[in-house]
Write a protein that holds these residues in place. Sequence first.
Motif, PDB file in Angstrom:
ATOM      1  N   LEU A 189      -4.697   9.034  12.175  1.00 12.57           N
ATOM      2  CA  LEU A 189      -4.638   9.443  11.073  1.00 12.57           C
ATOM      3  C   LEU A 189      -5.667  10.542  10.535  1.00 12.57           C
ATOM      4  O   LEU A 189      -5.728  11.493   9.836  1.00 12.57           O
ATOM      5  N   ALA A 190      -6.909  10.062  10.604  1.00 14.94           N
ATOM      6  CA  ALA A 190      -8.080  10.637  10.479  1.00 14.94           C
ATOM      7  C   ALA A 190      -8.447  11.861  10.867  1.00 14.94           C
ATOM      8  O   ALA A 190      -9.120  12.796  10.457  1.00 14.94           O
ATOM      9  N   LYS A 191      -7.746  11.856  12.091  1.00 10.99           N
ATOM     10  CA  LYS A 191      -7.993  13.482  12.801  1.00 10.99           C
ATOM     11  C   LYS A 191      -7.342  14.493  12.161  1.00 10.99           C
ATOM     12  O   LYS A 191      -7.516  15.770  12.292  1.00 10.99           O
ATOM     13  N   ILE A 192      -6.162  14.068  11.399  1.00 14.99           N
ATOM     14  CA  ILE A 192      -5.354  14.965  10.508  1.00 14.99           C
ATOM     15  C   ILE A 192      -5.999  15.047   9.183  1.00 14.99           C
ATOM     16  O   ILE A 192      -6.041  16.436   8.793  1.00 14.99           O
ATOM     17  N   THR A 193      -6.208  14.143   8.735  1.00 17.82           N
ATOM     18  CA  THR A 193      -6.809  14.055   7.065  1.00 17.82           C
ATOM     19  C   THR A 193      -8.249  14.655   7.165  1.00 17.82           C
ATOM     20  O   THR A 193      -8.225  15.581   6.266  1.00 17.82           O
ATOM     21  N   GLN A 207      -6.549  -1.609  10.994  1.00 20.80           N
ATOM     22  CA  GLN A 207      -5.596  -1.088  11.849  1.00 20.80           C
ATOM     23  C   GLN A 207      -6.322   0.252  12.519  1.00 20.80           C
ATOM     24  O   GLN A 207      -5.888   1.421  11.911  1.00 20.80           O
ATOM     25  N   TYR A 208      -7.412   0.041  13.168  1.00 14.63           N
ATOM     26  CA  TYR A 208      -8.434   1.205  13.271  1.00 14.63           C
ATOM     27  C   TYR A 208      -7.744   2.173  14.300  1.00 14.63           C
ATOM     28  O   TYR A 208      -8.267   3.391  14.267  1.00 14.63           O
ATOM     29  N   ASP A 209      -6.749   1.856  15.308  1.00 13.30           N
ATOM     30  CA  ASP A 209      -6.253   2.892  16.089  1.00 13.30           C
ATOM     31  C   ASP A 209      -5.602   3.763  15.367  1.00 13.30           C
ATOM     32  O   ASP A 209      -5.440   5.073  15.450  1.00 13.30           O
ATOM     33  N   LEU A 227      -2.573  11.473   2.223  1.00 13.08           N
ATOM     34  CA  LEU A 227      -3.454  11.342   3.403  1.00 13.08           C
ATOM     35  C   LEU A 227      -4.521  10.457   3.613  1.00 13.08           C
ATOM     36  O   LEU A 227      -4.873   9.686   4.327  1.00 13.08           O
ATOM     37  N   VAL A 228      -5.262  10.888   2.444  1.00 10.56           N
ATOM     38  CA  VAL A 228      -6.584  10.067   2.377  1.00 10.56           C
ATOM     39  C   VAL A 228      -6.224   8.600   1.963  1.00 10.56           C
ATOM     40  O   VAL A 228      -6.704   7.646   2.486  1.00 10.56           O
ATOM     41  N   MET A 229      -5.346   8.466   1.095  1.00  9.82           N
ATOM     42  CA  MET A 229      -4.938   7.114   0.542  1.00  9.82           C
ATOM     43  C   MET A 229      -4.480   6.240   1.942  1.00  9.82           C
ATOM     44  O   MET A 229      -4.782   5.094   2.117  1.00  9.82           O
ATOM     45  N   LYS A 230      -3.749   6.898   2.743  1.00  5.93           N
ATOM     46  CA  LYS A 230      -3.002   6.241   4.038  1.00  5.93           C
ATOM     47  C   LYS A 230      -4.082   5.986   5.026  1.00  5.93           C
ATOM     48  O   LYS A 230      -4.201   4.943   5.706  1.00  5.93           O
ATOM     49  N   THR A 231      -5.012   6.922   4.984  1.00  2.00           N
ATOM     50  CA  THR A 231      -6.095   6.927   6.101  1.00  2.00           C
ATOM     51  C   THR A 231      -7.017   5.710   5.719  1.00  2.00           C
ATOM     52  O   THR A 231      -7.441   4.956   6.399  1.00  2.00           O
ATOM     53  N   TYR A 232      -7.118   5.457   4.433  1.00  5.18           N
ATOM     54  CA  TYR A 232      -8.212   4.652   3.965  1.00  5.18           C
ATOM     55  C   TYR A 232      -7.398   3.276   3.986  1.00  5.18           C
ATOM     56  O   TYR A 232      -8.157   2.239   4.345  1.00  5.18           O
ATOM     57  N   PHE A 269       0.769  -1.270   0.083  1.00  3.97           N
ATOM     58  CA  PHE A 269       0.073   0.024  -0.072  1.00  3.97           C
ATOM     59  C   PHE A 269       0.808   1.298   0.033  1.00  3.97           C
ATOM     60  O   PHE A 269       0.872   2.080  -0.743  1.00  3.97           O
ATOM     61  N   ASN A 270       1.770   1.389   0.856  1.00  2.00           N
ATOM     62  CA  ASN A 270       2.777   2.343   0.937  1.00  2.00           C
ATOM     63  C   ASN A 270       3.762   2.751  -0.422  1.00  2.00           C
ATOM     64  O   ASN A 270       3.672   3.998  -0.833  1.00  2.00           O
ATOM     65  N   LYS A 271       3.937   1.675  -1.333  1.00  2.00           N
ATOM     66  CA  LYS A 271       4.662   1.931  -2.291  1.00  2.00           C
ATOM     67  C   LYS A 271       3.625   2.467  -3.345  1.00  2.00           C
ATOM     68  O   LYS A 271       3.854   3.686  -4.116  1.00  2.00           O
ATOM     69  N   ILE A 272       2.404   1.904  -3.451  1.00  2.00           N
ATOM     70  CA  ILE A 272       1.325   2.429  -4.231  1.00  2.00           C
ATOM     71  C   ILE A 272       0.988   3.862  -3.896  1.00  2.00           C
ATOM     72  O   ILE A 272       0.803   4.752  -4.811  1.00  2.00           O
ATOM     73  N   ILE A 273       0.683   4.318  -2.539  1.00  2.00           N
ATOM     74  CA  ILE A 273       0.472   5.733  -2.275  1.00  2.00           C
ATOM     75  C   ILE A 273       1.448   6.513  -2.698  1.00  2.00           C
ATOM     76  O   ILE A 273       1.081   7.598  -2.919  1.00  2.00           O
ATOM     77  N   THR A 274       2.916   6.129  -2.424  1.00  2.00           N
ATOM     78  CA  THR A 274       3.664   7.059  -2.826  1.00  2.00           C
ATOM     79  C   THR A 274       3.872   7.449  -4.427  1.00  2.00           C
ATOM     80  O   THR A 274       4.051   8.389  -4.708  1.00  2.00           O
TER      81      THR A 274
END
Length: 179
Positions: free
Chosen positions: A152-156, A145-147, A133-138, A14-19
């Motif tokens: 992250l959602a509080k920032i996004t 990984q709800y916590d 931010l949206v992609m990482k939060t999603y 996911f992180n590679k795709i997000i980047t």
Amino acid sequence: MSKVDNLNSREKKFNKIITVVSIIVPVVVALLFGFKIPDAEPLSFLPPIYASINGLTAVFLIAAVVAIKNGKQKLHQNLMTTCIVFSLAFLVMYIAYHMTSESTSFGGEGVVKYIYLFILITHIILSIIIIPLVMKTYAKAYLKQYDAHRKLAKITFPIWLYVAVTGVVVYVMISPYYV
């Protein structure tokens, strides 16, 4: 492969795709912004539509927060997915408009022009920042990984809401100057 290793492997993918997406989208938008389709009919009807989509995104974002605070996880998920679809639709229409039409200059003067430019510049900068931010939060929610998702959602959320609302404000401020 253990459950933790599998989760780490999926998160790395996911992180590679997000980047990649977070770099490619702004670069492609910038490149296409300067490209005009020769002899294309201007799509001058699009700005009020994509401004409305920004407005709907803002409403759905707020509804999604209300839904999750009321324990309606599935509704929250559906609303957030819809917000992502709205954002993609906005992006396609925005690019199509700018590939077929000349950019409109803001005609206001004095303090109003500086307010407009401040809103426009912060909107553009944050619209680039919001992509990862949206992609990482999603992804955090998808990986259960709800916590981490909540943190992250509080920032996004406020940044995405700002981008959605200021998209409407920019349209309203510049719309009198469309040709």
